[in-house]
Write a protein that holds these residues in place. Structure first.
Motif, PDB file in Angstrom:
ATOM      1  N   UNK A   1       3.215   0.752  -0.745  1.00 38.92           N
ATOM      2  CA  UNK A   1       3.050   0.776  -2.012  1.00 38.92           C
ATOM      3  C   UNK A   1       1.846   1.804  -2.318  1.00 38.92           C
ATOM      4  N   UNK A   2       0.885   2.068  -1.339  1.00 37.18           N
ATOM      5  CA  UNK A   2      -0.184   3.075  -1.699  1.00 37.18           C
ATOM      6  C   UNK A   2       0.019   4.516  -0.821  1.00 37.18           C
ATOM      7  N   UNK A   3       0.794   4.283   0.240  1.00 39.14           N
ATOM      8  CA  UNK A   3       0.815   5.388   1.239  1.00 39.14           C
ATOM      9  C   UNK A   3      -0.375   5.432   2.086  1.00 39.14           C
ATOM     10  N   UNK A   4      -1.142   4.138   2.527  1.00 37.93           N
ATOM     11  CA  UNK A   4      -2.199   4.255   3.352  1.00 37.93           C
ATOM     12  C   UNK A   4      -1.724   3.018   4.385  1.00 37.93           C
ATOM     13  N   UNK A   5      -1.534   3.708   5.586  1.00 38.77           N
ATOM     14  CA  UNK A   5      -1.284   2.737   6.637  1.00 38.77           C
ATOM     15  C   UNK A   5      -2.391   1.928   7.074  1.00 38.77           C
ATOM     16  N   UNK A   6      -2.113   0.721   7.371  1.00 30.96           N
ATOM     17  CA  UNK A   6      -3.449  -0.116   8.157  1.00 30.96           C
ATOM     18  C   UNK A   6      -3.427  -0.436   9.384  1.00 30.96           C
ATOM     19  N   UNK A   7      -2.531   0.294   9.955  1.00 32.68           N
ATOM     20  CA  UNK A   7      -2.323  -0.091  11.601  1.00 32.68           C
ATOM     21  C   UNK A   7      -1.816   1.431  12.087  1.00 32.68           C
ATOM     22  N   UNK A   8      -1.641   1.398  13.741  1.00 35.38           N
ATOM     23  CA  UNK A   8      -1.316   2.464  14.157  1.00 35.38           C
ATOM     24  C   UNK A   8       0.347   2.565  14.030  1.00 35.38           C
ATOM     25  N   UNK A   9       0.954   1.448  14.188  1.00 35.25           N
ATOM     26  CA  UNK A   9       2.412   1.465  13.915  1.00 35.25           C
ATOM     27  C   UNK A   9       2.849   1.863  12.749  1.00 35.25           C
ATOM     28  N   UNK A  10       2.069   1.142  11.463  1.00 37.01           N
ATOM     29  CA  UNK A  10       2.565   1.622  10.347  1.00 37.01           C
ATOM     30  C   UNK A  10       2.118   3.113   9.818  1.00 37.01           C
ATOM     31  N   UNK A  11       1.129   3.694  10.639  1.00 36.65           N
ATOM     32  CA  UNK A  11       0.867   5.098  10.474  1.00 36.65           C
ATOM     33  C   UNK A  11       1.982   5.858  11.240  1.00 36.65           C
TER      34      UNK A  11
ATOM     35  N   UNK B   1       4.285  -6.547  -3.841  1.00 37.48           N
ATOM     36  CA  UNK B   1       4.838  -5.068  -3.663  1.00 37.48           C
ATOM     37  C   UNK B   1       4.905  -4.469  -4.965  1.00 37.48           C
ATOM     38  N   UNK B   2       5.770  -5.104  -6.155  1.00 39.21           N
ATOM     39  CA  UNK B   2       5.710  -4.483  -7.146  1.00 39.21           C
ATOM     40  C   UNK B   2       4.368  -4.267  -8.104  1.00 39.21           C
ATOM     41  N   UNK B   3       3.817  -5.357  -8.118  1.00 45.13           N
ATOM     42  CA  UNK B   3       2.480  -5.317  -8.671  1.00 45.13           C
ATOM     43  C   UNK B   3       1.360  -4.254  -8.054  1.00 45.13           C
ATOM     44  N   UNK B   4       1.560  -3.909  -6.704  1.00 45.36           N
ATOM     45  CA  UNK B   4       0.874  -2.918  -6.050  1.00 45.36           C
ATOM     46  C   UNK B   4       1.234  -1.579  -6.502  1.00 45.36           C
ATOM     47  N   UNK B   5       2.487  -1.345  -6.620  1.00 45.26           N
ATOM     48  CA  UNK B   5       3.007  -0.270  -6.909  1.00 45.26           C
ATOM     49  C   UNK B   5       2.943   0.203  -8.228  1.00 45.26           C
ATOM     50  N   UNK B   6       2.924  -0.632  -9.297  1.00 51.08           N
ATOM     51  CA  UNK B   6       2.629  -0.468 -10.665  1.00 51.08           C
ATOM     52  C   UNK B   6       1.153  -0.009 -10.768  1.00 51.08           C
ATOM     53  N   UNK B   7       0.388  -0.898 -10.209  1.00 51.89           N
ATOM     54  CA  UNK B   7      -1.194  -0.358 -10.242  1.00 51.89           C
ATOM     55  C   UNK B   7      -1.440   0.878  -9.650  1.00 51.89           C
TER      56      UNK B   7
ATOM     57  N   UNK C   1       3.693   4.550  -4.815  1.00 54.44           N
ATOM     58  CA  UNK C   1       4.214   3.903  -5.998  1.00 54.44           C
ATOM     59  C   UNK C   1       5.421   4.493  -6.444  1.00 54.44           C
ATOM     60  N   UNK C   2       5.454   5.685  -6.422  1.00 46.91           N
ATOM     61  CA  UNK C   2       6.784   6.351  -6.861  1.00 46.91           C
ATOM     62  C   UNK C   2       7.965   5.998  -5.919  1.00 46.91           C
ATOM     63  N   UNK C   3       7.760   5.674  -4.725  1.00 45.31           N
ATOM     64  CA  UNK C   3       8.984   5.269  -3.855  1.00 45.31           C
ATOM     65  C   UNK C   3       9.695   3.972  -4.370  1.00 45.31           C
ATOM     66  N   UNK C   4       8.917   2.954  -5.116  1.00 49.99           N
ATOM     67  CA  UNK C   4       9.760   2.143  -5.523  1.00 49.99           C
ATOM     68  C   UNK C   4      10.475   2.493  -6.833  1.00 49.99           C
ATOM     69  N   UNK C   5      10.139   3.423  -7.579  1.00 48.84           N
ATOM     70  CA  UNK C   5      10.887   3.856  -8.396  1.00 48.84           C
ATOM     71  C   UNK C   5      11.954   4.774  -8.275  1.00 48.84           C
TER      72      UNK C   5
END
Length: 504
Positions: free
Chosen positions: A321-331, A132-138, A346-350
């Motif tokens: 981390x990206x604001x992109x849901x990959x399933x209906x429930x995540x959306x 998660x942290x790596x994805x957010x920093x990226x 990413x800013x949500x982690x900060x």
């Protein structure tokens, strides 16, 4: 190491009496949602969101996530005891779960399902913790063109990697994008597609749409299919539970392989349903010669359940981390975060580390709570399914309409629920996927805004989407996911035609 320290802080937030109680309540509500045909995780979460408006975001997301885990467990219960998948992702579990239960081994079948589901979810949460942290920093390197490229990647992945026909997925995505444009344009201030209805000026609530699509739509399909409950014994024997748990180590290869499938399909838009079918197919291919699947094989239960829960868990990673849901429930969950004033990315982690790591820590605890509760409550929920559907059906309709009304206290939304219930029923019958529609509704305005900003920066040049290695690489991957699967299908079709012609 930093992630571990943040996780420990998250456990300090999650392991409070209030949050543990919310986990128990959420899992129990999720079990009801998963057990009752006509409901489902996306619809259950959307119905619960209006009740969380007065809660703090950490408590609210813990409750919603716990309901999600409970719904996945509940779908497995009905698949094994009644041969009725409560969730689409539980269909593959019926292939071997119900035959094993019919032989008088319902406790063994249920234990295989719940323990493997818990293990799959645990592996998924570990992946989230590590990445998660790596994805957010990226993602902090992203500007407007990069964000649009990510949204475009999500759309292309649904088209290229989805189980439905690509054209049907495009239609579903197109309808979702169209619905996301209803109301006032945030850039130009003009009204779009309101057709004179003042209620549409603020747009169409995705919560109301989801309640109609997954609630009323699924219920109509259930009624047309002439649902009948034919259950088997649901008594849980503690000795059989212990014996079955002791059997699990011999299936470690199936668990690992299925968890990896689930992780991949959860992070990408494949989703839990595709993951469960794919892992079931791999289990058959890797099985010993002579192993007859469909007759009650343990691997036929362990594989789809492990993949289902690892995919459902990992779907939270790109959403957070990206604001992109990959399933209906995540959306749906992402829509809830936006309603609470939180922007996934990413800013949500900060800015909200307590929220993010409190949620991740709660995943560990809630899944353990789910395994325990589902074993304790199987007889109760099995008895619930023996209530005539003529009683359960109207109750579900009432819940859906009450939930739709409470979103904005608007009678207009009741008509929206009804209209999209019919749309969901038609999509179900014609085998159009619903998840891309929900995804497009949630991401549509964000994708449009990113596109606008990119065009302003580049003076209207589309070359901005290939202006550097990062955005260009994402666009190339997106186009590859869109084109390569179709080319492989075309090549396979041509080869089959050549074989037929040569044989003739």
């Amino acid at each position: 190491m930093a992630n571990f320290e943040l996780l420990m802080q998250g456990f300090g937030i999650a392991l409070t009496p209030t949050h543990i109680l919310l986990m128990v309540v959420g899992v129990l509500l999720g079990l009801i949602v998963g057990v009752l045909p006509g409901l489902g995780a996306p619809n259950g979460v959307s119905l619960l969101i209006p009740l969380t408006f007065s809660m703090d975001p950490v408590s609210a997301i813990i409750l919603l996530a716990s309901m999600y885990w409970g719904a996945l467990f509940g779908g497995s219960t009905t698949s094994i005891l009644f041969n009725i998948p409560g969730e689409p992702s539980s269909v593959a579990t019926t292939f071997d779960g119900y035959p094993l239960a019919r032989t008088g081994q319902s406790t063994r079948a249920l234990t295989f399902a719940f323990v493997s589901a818990g293990m799959g979810a645990l592996i998924g949460v570990i992946v989230i913790t590590l990445l998660s942290s790596w994805a957010a920093n990226f993602a902090l390197r992203f500007g407007a063109p990069e964000y649009f490229a990510v949204y475009f990647l999500a759309f292309c992945a649904f088209i290229g990697m989805g189980s439905a026909a690509p054209l049907k997925t495009v239609v579903s995505l197109g309808l979702g994008l169209l619905l996301s444009t209803v109301g006032m344009d945030t850039v130009t201030g003009s009204l779009r597609l309101t057709f004179g209805f003042d209620e549409l000026i603020s747009g169409i609530s995705f919560l109301v749409v989801v309640i109609g699509l997954f609630g009323i739509g699924e219920l109509l399909a259930t009624v047309q299919d002439g649902l009948r409950f034919r259950g088997v014994s649901s008594r849980i024997d503690p000795r059989d539970v212990f014996k079955t748990i002791c059997e699990m180590p011999r299936y470690y290869a199936t668990v690992i392989r299925s968890a990896l499938v689930g992780i991949w399909m959860g992070i990408t838009p494949g989703g839990p349903t595709a993951a469960s079918f794919m892992s079931y197919g791999l289990a058959r291919q890797w099985s010993k010669p002579g192993a007859k699947f469909g007759t009650g094989r343990p691997e036929g239960i362990i594989a789809p359940e492990t993949a289902d829960h690892s995919a459902g868990t990992c779907a939270m990673l790109p959403m957070l981390a990206l604001g992109v849901p990959s399933s209906a429930t995540a959306a749906v969950m992402m829509g809830g975060l936006m309603i609470w004033g939180l922007t996934p990315g990413p800013m949500l982690f900060t800015t909200k580390p307590d929220f993010v790591w409190g949620l991740i820590a709660s995943m560990y605890v809630a899944n353990i709570v789910g395994v325990i509760l589902v074993l304790l409550t199987v007889p109760m929920f099995a008895a619930l399914l023996r209530i005539p559907f003529t009683i359960i059906g109207p109750m579900i309709i009432a819940i859906c309409f009450v939930g739709g009304y409470t979103v904005a206290n608007s009678t207009f939304d009741l008509w929206v629920v009804l209209i999209f219930g019919v749309v969901g029923f038609i999509f179900n019958k014609l085998e159009f996927p619903l998840a891309p529609l929900v995804l497009a509704m949630v991401l549509g305005d964000k994708a449009e805004e990113s596109f606008y900003q990119s065009m302003i920066v580049s003076d209207g040049s589309l070359g901005v989407f290939f202006s550097n290695y990062l955005v260009g690489g994402i666009m190339v991957v997106a186009l590859g996911l869109l084109v390569v699967p179709q080319l492989s299908k075309l090549i396979s079709h041509i080869k089959r035609r050549e074989k037929v012609d040569s044989a003739a």
